[in-house]
Structure formats: structure tokens, C-alpha cells
Design an enzyme around this catalytic site. Sequence first.
Site: not given
Length: 305
Positions: A179, A228, A298
Site C-alpha cells: 500500500r 478499507s 489507509e
Amino acid sequence: MTFPDLAADLKARLPQLRGRLMSNQPLAELTWFRVGGPAQVLFMPEDEADLAYFLGRLPPEIPVTVVGLGSNLIVRDGGVPGVVIRLGRGFGEVKVEEGTRIRAGTAVPDVKVSRAAQEAAITGLAFFRGIPGAIGGALRMNGGAYGRETKDALIEARGVDRQGRVRVFANADMHYTYRHCGAPDDVIFTQALFQGAPGDPATIAAEMEKITESREATQPIKSRTGGSTFKNPPGHKAWQLIDAAGCRGLKHGGAQVSEMHCNFLINLGGATAADIEALGETVRRRVMENSGIELEWEIKRIGAA
């Protein structure tokens, strides 16, 4: 919240600009959470050349923020000073190329890339069906789902830096980790080239349908959510840590931790950006107290509180 008008000065400074330049433009409707204040200036470039012209002549002291489809984003209630750039139709083309490759503009929704690949009998890109966003965000965050990540398919990415220079980054130049992308922060990606492999359209369609069914069964995709919320810490799943800390269904103002999937935060209808962010910070604190593990956001958060 209203910012001083920068748009008039910028229009005078940039006479050849072709894109739309709007002052104090609301951003809430551009995000999936439907919260947040305005952009001091919202710029929607016509194409890559227009973007390069704008960035190359924009005064360096004016901050630039980029937003995509707004799926993994909290715009804070105080709005975003400086210029917010949102890529539109000039960055929305998808093309199938020789060698089972797909070239896509960064405003293209991820799902559209997976569909184009399926129709062209190209396998290896179905995972994009499970990412709620656009290609630009996938490039910047190394977006992934269902066992694959952007780094597994990317050949090269093209973008424009803060000086207005067009640059091309090979996969290795992106310095991808989980990520995270290590390309310069000032680069605004405009295009990506992906590598697939020959496949059977029916098999690929079945894989995409399986991903769709899994998302619908396990994620609150019909709610006002940002996807998310926290990255999975090494060796752990964020949702399990949140659940173990007793946060499933937890509320703060108009925001709630999803009872369906507790790594998702939800705007119940009247939430502010402050509600959502405060709820996320409460979750982080409780997880740390319960497990000793720190959760990392995130979701991207921009603007002033």
C-alpha cells in the site's frame, strides 16, 4: 468555510489554460463519504498537456492536492487550501494493445480496466474488480485485492511533476511496497500500462463475478464509506484487531464502525469529517490498548480540521 479567491489571478496568469478552474468548489459530493469542506481552487485539466502547462506555471508556494474518485478519502471540514486537481474525461481512455497489454488513463475506474481485459481475453487484471477507485489511486497506493497488487501487473506509469515535466516510471522506479509507492510525491500520474496474459473470457468473467459476490457479502459497499480504513499490520488483519478490541458497531456522532466489516467506517447520514476521523482515531487507540499494535491509516485525509 470560504477561502480567498485565487481562481481569477490564476486565470490571468495562465491565459492558455483549457481546463476548468473553479473557486471555493464543494468537495463533499466528490467523495464516497459525502463529507468535507471546499477546495480553495478546483482544477480539472483538459488533458496531459493542459495539466503540464498548469503545473509548470503555478506559483511554487501554492499547495497542490490530487483527488480521484474519492473512494478512499476523507476531506476535512475546513476544506483544502491551494489547488485541488481532479482528472476527468481527458484521462479516461482504456486501450487494448499488442502483447496482452492494457493502457489506461488514471481517471479510469479500476473496474473498467478489469472489464476491458476480460472482453479482450486478457487474464491477470481481474483483481481490479475488487478495488473501489480509479487507476491513479491504484498507482499511488499500490492498490490490491484478492491476492494481487498493482505492482504485479504494472509495466510503466506516466505522469507530470510539479515543474510541468512529463515523466515515465518503470515498475521498478515506483519502489512499491504494501500500500505504498515510492515515486516522487509531486508527480500526478496520467496513464498506466499493464501486462496481462492470454486467457479465456468466460473463466475471467467467472473470476470477476466471484470477486463481486465476495465484496457484496462481506463489505458495506452500499453505505457511505471510504473502503478499507486501516492497513493490515505485518502478520495481522486489521479487521480482526478492531473486532478483538470491541469496536464493531462503535459510533461517534454520525459515524460508525461497520458491523458487517469492521475495517470500514460508515457515514450514517449526518456525520462530519471530524466525526469519521475521530472514530478512526478511537479505533486506533483501542486496538493499541488491547493488542499493542498500532494501526496505520489507509484512507487518505486532506485539508484543515
